[in-house]
Design a protein around this motif. Structure first.
Motif, short mmCIF file in Angstrom:
data_model
loop_
_atom_site.label_atom_id
_atom_site.label_comp_id
_atom_site.label_asym_id
_atom_site.label_seq_id
_atom_site.Cartn_x
_atom_site.Cartn_y
_atom_site.Cartn_z
N THR A 149 0.82 -1.22 0.00
CA THR A 149 0.00 0.00 0.00
C THR A 149 0.85 1.26 0.00
O THR A 149 0.34 2.35 -0.30
N ASN A 150 2.13 1.15 0.34
CA ASN A 150 3.01 2.33 0.33
C ASN A 150 4.04 2.21 -0.79
O ASN A 150 4.09 3.04 -1.68
N THR A 151 4.87 1.18 -0.75
CA THR A 151 5.83 0.96 -1.84
C THR A 151 5.69 -0.47 -2.33
O THR A 151 5.21 -1.35 -1.62
N ASP A 152 6.13 -0.71 -3.57
CA ASP A 152 5.85 -1.99 -4.23
C ASP A 152 6.65 -3.12 -3.59
O ASP A 152 7.88 -3.06 -3.52
N PRO A 153 5.97 -4.19 -3.15
CA PRO A 153 6.68 -5.31 -2.53
C PRO A 153 7.49 -6.12 -3.52
O PRO A 153 8.34 -6.92 -3.12
N TYR A 154 7.24 -5.93 -4.84
CA TYR A 154 7.97 -6.67 -5.86
C TYR A 154 8.80 -5.75 -6.75
O TYR A 154 8.99 -6.01 -7.93
N GLN A 155 9.34 -4.68 -6.15
CA GLN A 155 10.28 -3.83 -6.88
C GLN A 155 11.58 -4.61 -7.06
O GLN A 155 11.79 -5.66 -6.43
N PRO A 156 12.49 -4.13 -7.93
CA PRO A 156 13.66 -4.93 -8.29
C PRO A 156 14.50 -5.49 -7.14
O PRO A 156 15.01 -6.61 -7.24
N ILE A 157 14.66 -4.76 -6.02
CA ILE A 157 15.53 -5.27 -4.96
C ILE A 157 14.95 -6.49 -4.25
O ILE A 157 15.67 -7.18 -3.53
N GLU A 158 13.67 -6.78 -4.47
CA GLU A 158 13.10 -8.00 -3.90
C GLU A 158 13.78 -9.24 -4.47
O GLU A 158 13.83 -10.28 -3.80
#
Length: 360
Positions: free
Chosen positions: A135-144
């Motif tokens: 809800t705030n930042t994407d949980p599947y952004q590249p650093i994941e």
């Protein structure tokens, strides 16, 4: 007037913001200037930096009356996707960082979040209800890809039979289909995939490090194929720029397998308003004034109205027209309903080695 770059020798490669103005809590602003000496300096690329945080708690209470969840969970602070319109950008101000380039280049990972989450779920006072991720930042952004924090949190939630909703535009979610499909079979998960535009060139400028529109439709297809309930999120709806695509986005999402849909009008809280206006002037100079004038018509003459009753939808003739078009399109496409309720009844601690087995 455009915002100044943070450094005259800094090269921005696939970034949404071009400035790094001080956050609203900072007493001073810093501006880099070329001193005029003709001394060759090596051009530098704005690279992503990741620091780590060890949180004491990770389940955040949510009291906003216009949201349908009361708790959230975030693996990261900041987001490398770099979406210029992201309403979460001002949250970097609480870290003493800028909502501009800092938000997409100075990220914070929370590698111990899964262990803290499990500890919080095990408290006797904990009462189960769906928890929202992303809800705030994407949980599947590249650093994941490197940290795998989201995956480990899902493993904890699955073990506890805890319901979860996920919001993302990151294709890395397909890596976790093994967990998500099993949770979906137990009515423990729903996923919302954000599709802002079908125009790949516009998406590249507006969401520089997020998956392409075509890739997001493929995500919907993969999730639906694995039995995961998927909601297409037409958000944010940007007047003039992406708003004419609403029906086409919904049609493409329905064909890909989405079974519900939602929309949210562009939100420009705090520093985001200036960042977005600056981006418009650079990326869409011919339509910039039209976009902002139409948005202000729906925001009571302002760039943004934070009122609970209006912040998601706006007000006035054009806002009503968007809502009416959305209702007609979702009804025609079979998307005009909510996803099935999640099951909270199975929530329980996972069995541990040495536990006494049940007789039934």
């Amino acid at each position: 007037m455009s915002l100044p770059p943070p450094d005259p020798f800094l090269r921005l490669k696939a970034r949404g913001a071009v400035s790094n103005a001080a956050g609203r809590f900072e007493p001073y602003a810093r501006v880099a200037e070329n001193d005029g000496w003709e001394i060759a300096e090596e051009e530098r690329v704005a690279r992503t930096e990741v620091s780590e945080e060890r949180p004491r708690s990770v389940i955040n209470p949510v009291t906003s009356p216009d949201l349908n969840f009361d708790r959230s969970l975030n693996a990261y602070r900041g987001c490398e996707h770099g979406c210029i319109y992201c309403y979460a950008r001002p949250s970097h101000g609480y870290l003493g960082l800028s909502a501009g380039l800092d938000f997409e280049t100075k990220l914070v990972a929370r590698p111990t979040a899964p262990e803290v989450l499990e500890r919080e779920l095990g408290r006797k006072s904990y009462k189960v209800a769906p928890i929202a991720i992303g809800t705030n930042t994407d949980p599947y952004q590249p650093i994941e890809q490197r940290y795998r924090i989201t995956r480990r949190m899902l493993e904890v939630l699955s073990a506890w039979n805890h319901p979860v909703t996920i919001i993302t535009r990151g294709a890395l979610i397909e890596r976790d289909l093994d967990i998500l499909s099993g949770m979906a079979a137990r009515r423990l998960v729903q996923v919302g995939v954000s599709v802002t535009t079908l125009d790949a060139r516009l998406a590249r400028r507006m969401e520089p490090r997020a998956p392409t529109p075509e890739r997001r439709l493929a995500m919907i297809r993969a999730l639906a194929g694995a039995g995961v309930p998927v909601r297409a999120m037409v958000s944010p709806v940007i007047p003039v720029l992406t708003e004419p695509e609403m029906e086409r986005i919904l049609t493409a999402a329905a064909e890909a397998g989405a079974t519900a849909a939602s929309w949210i009008l562009l939100r420009l809280p705090h520093e985001v308003a200036e960042l977005f206006r600056d981006w418009l002037a650079r990326a869409e100079p011919g339509r910039a004034a039209h976009v902002m004038n139409r948005l202000r018509e729906m925001r009571g003459g302002k760039d943004y109205d934070p009122d609970w009753d209006r912040r998601m939808r706006g007000e006035g003739l054009h806002a009503d027209l968007i809502a009416h078009r959305f209702a007609i399109a979702t009804k025609r496409l079979g998307l005009a309903h909510d996803l099935p309720d999640l099951d909270c009844s199975a929530f329980a601690p996972p069995p541990r080695p040495g536990d006494q087995l049940s007789l039934f």
